[in-house]
Design an enzyme around this catalytic site. Structure first.
Site, short mmCIF file in Angstrom:
data_model
loop_
_atom_site.label_atom_id
_atom_site.label_comp_id
_atom_site.label_asym_id
_atom_site.label_seq_id
_atom_site.Cartn_x
_atom_site.Cartn_y
_atom_site.Cartn_z
N LYS A 30 0.76 -1.19 0.00
CA LYS A 30 -0.11 0.12 -0.05
C LYS A 30 0.75 1.15 -0.04
O LYS A 30 0.73 2.19 -0.90
CB LYS A 30 -1.17 0.07 1.14
CG LYS A 30 -1.41 1.22 1.58
CD LYS A 30 -2.35 1.32 2.98
CE LYS A 30 -1.52 1.48 4.19
NZ LYS A 30 -1.34 2.94 4.50
N ASN A 31 2.00 1.28 0.72
CA ASN A 31 2.65 2.50 1.01
C ASN A 31 3.58 2.83 -0.28
O ASN A 31 4.25 3.68 -0.31
CB ASN A 31 3.39 2.43 2.54
CG ASN A 31 2.46 2.82 3.41
OD1 ASN A 31 1.39 3.14 3.39
ND2 ASN A 31 2.87 2.57 4.78
N CYS A 125 -4.72 12.60 13.15
CA CYS A 125 -5.23 10.98 13.06
C CYS A 125 -5.11 10.52 14.16
O CYS A 125 -4.26 10.85 15.20
CB CYS A 125 -4.81 10.61 11.75
SG CYS A 125 -3.16 9.60 11.90
N ARG A 130 0.66 14.24 13.09
CA ARG A 130 1.10 14.18 11.89
C ARG A 130 0.84 15.05 10.96
O ARG A 130 0.28 15.39 10.04
CB ARG A 130 0.49 13.14 11.31
CG ARG A 130 0.82 11.80 12.07
CD ARG A 130 0.15 10.48 11.33
NE ARG A 130 0.49 10.05 10.06
CZ ARG A 130 0.05 8.93 9.39
NH1 ARG A 130 -0.92 8.47 9.66
NH2 ARG A 130 0.95 8.51 8.44
N ASP A 314 5.31 0.63 11.91
CA ASP A 314 4.08 -0.06 11.49
C ASP A 314 4.23 -1.39 11.76
O ASP A 314 3.22 -2.16 11.41
CB ASP A 314 4.25 -0.12 9.86
CG ASP A 314 3.71 1.29 9.43
OD1 ASP A 314 3.44 2.28 10.25
OD2 ASP A 314 3.94 1.76 8.05
N ARG A 406 -8.21 -0.98 4.99
CA ARG A 406 -7.40 -0.20 4.39
C ARG A 406 -6.04 -0.42 3.99
O ARG A 406 -5.41 -0.02 3.05
CB ARG A 406 -7.22 1.14 5.38
CG ARG A 406 -8.28 2.15 5.52
CD ARG A 406 -7.82 3.39 6.49
NE ARG A 406 -6.80 3.84 5.93
CZ ARG A 406 -5.78 4.33 6.68
NH1 ARG A 406 -5.69 4.40 7.82
NH2 ARG A 406 -4.58 4.83 6.08
N1 EPU Z 1 6.34 14.74 10.72
C1 EPU Z 1 6.50 16.23 10.95
N2 EPU Z 1 6.22 17.09 9.99
C2 EPU Z 1 5.99 16.72 8.72
C3 EPU Z 1 6.04 15.33 8.51
C4 EPU Z 1 6.28 14.44 9.39
O1 EPU Z 1 6.39 16.67 12.08
O2 EPU Z 1 5.94 17.38 7.89
C5 EPU Z 1 6.47 13.64 11.90
C6 EPU Z 1 5.21 12.87 12.07
O3 EPU Z 1 4.20 13.41 12.88
C7 EPU Z 1 5.65 11.66 12.53
C8 EPU Z 1 7.08 11.58 11.87
O4 EPU Z 1 7.38 12.81 11.60
O5 EPU Z 1 5.85 11.73 13.97
C9 EPU Z 1 7.40 10.64 10.90
O6 EPU Z 1 6.30 10.61 9.83
P1 EPU Z 1 6.42 10.29 8.50
O7 EPU Z 1 5.99 11.77 7.49
O8 EPU Z 1 7.63 9.58 8.11
O9 EPU Z 1 4.96 9.46 8.55
P2 EPU Z 1 4.10 9.58 6.96
O10 EPU Z 1 4.93 9.65 5.98
O11 EPU Z 1 2.73 10.54 7.18
C10 EPU Z 1 4.41 6.96 6.47
C11 EPU Z 1 3.46 5.78 6.25
C12 EPU Z 1 2.96 5.56 7.63
C13 EPU Z 1 4.08 5.10 8.38
C14 EPU Z 1 5.25 6.46 8.60
C15 EPU Z 1 6.32 5.95 9.22
C16 EPU Z 1 2.40 6.09 3.90
C17 EPU Z 1 1.46 6.52 3.26
N3 EPU Z 1 2.42 6.22 5.23
O12 EPU Z 1 3.61 7.98 6.98
O13 EPU Z 1 2.14 4.22 7.44
O14 EPU Z 1 3.66 4.63 9.71
O15 EPU Z 1 5.41 6.74 7.13
O16 EPU Z 1 7.16 4.97 8.80
O17 EPU Z 1 3.67 5.80 3.44
C18 EPU Z 1 0.62 2.76 8.00
O18 EPU Z 1 0.83 2.26 6.84
O19 EPU Z 1 -0.29 2.23 8.84
C19 EPU Z 1 1.23 4.03 8.19
C20 EPU Z 1 0.81 4.88 9.24
#
Ligand code: EPU
Length: 439
Positions: A30-31, A125, A130, A314, A406
Site C-alpha cells: 500500500k505505502n 489522525c 502528523r 508499522d 485500508r
Molecule cells: N512529521 C512532522 N512534520 C512533517 C512530516 C512528518 O512533524 O511534515 C512527523 C510525524 O508526525 C511523525 C514523523 O514525522 O511523528 C514521521 O512521519 P512520516 O512523515 O515519516 O510519516 P508519513 O509519511 O505520514 C508513512 C506511512 C506510515 C508510516 C510512517 C512511518 C505512508 C502512506 N504512510 O507516513 O504508514 O507509519 O511513514 O514509517 O507511507 C501505515 O501504513 O499504517 C502507516 C501509518
C-alpha cells in the site's frame, strides 16, 4: 474516525487457538503504491501499474485521480491503467483527504505539473498529530508560495519549481516522496538531506527513473534529483508489502506455527527478522520467500521503532501482540508517533499485561490470552488484535474492521488458507442478527 456508513460496521470473528501453517503470497505494498499513483500526475502519457493491491486506500487514491479528470481503470489482475493527461483540477478536496492522509502526496506532483494546487490539510489522525510542515517548507524552498485558507493548502509557483537544497528536520517518508516527485520536473538540481531510506522510497525512485527522471542516492539519506522537462509513458511495479508479510509471519509465530510468505525479498524485513530470531524463532529465507516457525515459546525481546533500516513503527503493534505471550518481559518503545499505543487497552481486554509509561510499553508475557470483544482503532493496531485473537482461547470479535481493510487485502481469505478460523460478519448480517434477537 467519525461515524460512517453501515458498511463500517463489519466485524471479524476469530475462533482462536489453531496453529497456522502453510504459505501465502505477499500483496503489493500500500505505502509503495500510493506514491506511485500520485506520480502519474507527472507523466505525459499513460502509465500501467502492476501489483496494485485491492485496498480501500488505493480506491481512495484512484477516486482522487479520477475526480481530477484522469482516466483510471483497474483490471482484475492487480493491474491499473492511469492517464492523467485529461486532468484539469489540481485539487484534493477535504472529503477525500479526510479518509486518507496520504492524499497529500499529490501536492508536490500537482504543483510541479500545473504550477498551482489546492489540497485540503490533513487533520490529526488516531496515531498522532502528523503535520505536513516539512513538505510545505520544502516546496517553499523550491519557490512555491503557500497559504492556508479555510483548511486548504493553496500553493502556487511562477513558472517551474526551482531545484533547492533541503534538509529535513526529522525523517519523513511521505515528505521525502512528495519533494522527490516535485523535484523531478523542477529546473535544476535538488538535494534532499536526512531523507527517508524506506524501500518504498527506492521503489518510487526506480519507477520514476524508468520514465526518464534523473535521481541518485535513494536508499541513502541524501537524494539528488536533477529536474527534467517531462516524463514519458511507461510502467511501474509496486514492491511487496513488507508490513503485510511480517503480519502473516507473526500470525504463524503467535500460534506456535510455521508460515512462509512468498513473493518478498528478506532484505525488506531485516530488522523484524533479526528480532524474531532473537526471540527464538526459526527463520529461513531465499531470494523470494521468508519462512518463520516457532518450535518453542518465544522469549521476550525489546524493540524500539526507528526510521528504516530500524524497526518499523508499522510493525510495533503486531510485535507487541507477539510479546504478550512470550516468556519474560519486553520493553517496546515507540519513537515515531506519539499516540500509537491504542491497541494496548484492547490487548488488555484479552488478558495481556502491559504497563504504559510515556512512549514505552512494558509487556509481561502471559501463558494464555482469552478471546474477547475488541475494537480496531487504526490499521496496524487492528492487525495486532487479529494476531492476539488467533492465539487466544475461544472467540474474539473485532469491530470497526474498516481500519484493517485500508491495508490488508483479503485478510480473512489469506488467514484461512493458513488454517485459521476467521469469518467476516457484514453489517447487513449484524443487522439481521440484531433483528432476530429482537424478534
Ligand atoms: N512529521 C512532522 N512534520 C512533517 C512530516 C512528518 O512533524 O511534515 C512527523 C510525524 O508526525 C511523525 C514523523 O514525522 O511523528 C514521521 O512521519 P512520516 O512523515 O515519516 O510519516 P508519513 O509519511 O505520514 C508513512 C506511512 C506510515 C508510516 C510512517 C512511518 C505512508 C502512506 N504512510 O507516513 O504508514 O507509519 O511513514 O514509517 O507511507 C501505515 O501504513 O499504517 C502507516 C501509518
Amino acid at each position: 474516525m467519525q461515524a460512517r456508513g453501515w458498511w463500517c460496521m463489519d466485524k471479524i470473528i476469530i475462533q482462536g487457538g489453531r496453529r497456522l501453517t502453510g504459505s501465502v503470497k505477499a500483496s503489493g505494498a500500500k505505502n509503495a503504491a500510493l506514491p506511485l499513483l500520485a506520480a502519474s500526475i507527472l507523466v505525459d502519457g499513460p502509465v500501467v501499474y502492476r501489483r496494485i493491491p485491492h485496498l480501500r486506500d488505493i480506491s481512495t487514491m484512484m477516486t482522487l485521480l479520477a475526480w481530477q479528470g484522469a482516466d483510471v481503470t483497474y483490471d482484475d489482475q492487480h493491474c491499473l491503467h492511469v492517464d492523467t493527461r485529461p486532468s484539469t483540477k489540481p485539487e484534493a478536496p477535504y472529503d477525500l483527504v479526510k479518509t486518507m492522509r496520504a492524499s497529500s502526496l499529490v501536492l508536490g506532483p500537482l504543483l510541479a505539473r500545473f504550477g498551482s494546487a489546492r489540497v485540503s490539510l490533513p487533520g490529526g489522525c488516531a496515531i498522532g498529530a502528523r503535520p505536513i510542515d516539512m513538505h510545505l517548507k520544502g516546496l517553499e524552498a523550491m519557490g512555491a508560495e503557500i497559504e492556508v485558507e479555510q483548511g486548504d493548502i493553496i500553493a502556487r509557483v511562477d513558472g517551474r519549481l526551482q531545484g533547492a537544497q533541503i534538509v529535513f528536520d526529522q525523517v519523513t517518508v511521505t515528505g521525502t516522496e512528495n519533494l522527490m516527485m516535485a523535484a523531478v520536473l523542477a529546473a535544476g538540481e535538488t538535494t534532499l538531506d536526512n531523507a527517508a531510506r524506506e524501500p518504498e522510497i527506492v521503489n518510487l525512485a526506480d519507477s520514476l527513473r524508468a520514465l526518464g527522471a534523473r535521481i541518485e542516492g535513494d536508499g541513502s539519506n541524501r537524494i539528488t534529483i536533477c529536474g527534467v522537462e517531462r516524463l514519458q509513458a511507461g510502467e511501474m511495479t509496486t514492491i511487496a508489502d513488507r508490513i503485510e508479510a511480517a503480519t502473516y509471519l507473526a500470525a504463524g509465530l503467535i500460534t506456535g506455527g510455521d508460515v512462509t510468505v512468498t513473493g518478498i525479498s528478506p532484505t525488506l524485513l531485516e530488522a523484524f527478522l533479526a528480532r524474531v530470531k532473537e526471540a527464538g524463532a526459526t527463520v529461513e529465507s531465499g531470494d523470494d520467500f521468508i519462512r518463520c516457525a516457532a518450535e518453542k515459546r518465544l522469549k521476550a525481546v525489546d524493540i524500539h521503532t526507528l526510521p528504516h533500516p530500524g524497526f518499523p513503527t508499522d510493525l510495533q503493534a503486531q510485535f507487541m501482540a507477539l510479546m504478550t505471550l512470550a516468556e519474560g518481559t519486553s520493553v517496546v518503545r515507540e519513537t515515531i508517533f506519539e499516540n500509537r499505543f491504542m491497541h494496548v487497552q484492547e490487548l488488555a481486554r484479552m488478558g495481556a499485561e502491559i504497563r504504559l509509561d510515556g512512549n514505552t510499553a512494558i509487556v509481561t508475557g502471559q501463558s494464555r490470552l482469552q478471546g474477547a470483544q475488541v475494537m480496531a482503532t487504526d490499521l496496524r493496531a487492528s492487525a495486532s488484535l487479529v494476531l492476539a485473537g488467533l492465539a487466544a482461547e475461544g472467540e474474539t470479535t473485532i469491530s470497526r474492521v474498516y481500519h484493517i481493510d485500508r491495508g490488508y487485502e483479503r485478510i480473512e481469505e489469506k488467514l484461512r488458507r493458513l488454517g485459521a478460523s476467521v469469518e467476516r460478519q457484514s453489517a447487513s448480517e449484524n443487522w439481521m442478527h440484531g433483528a432476530k434477537l429482537q424478534a
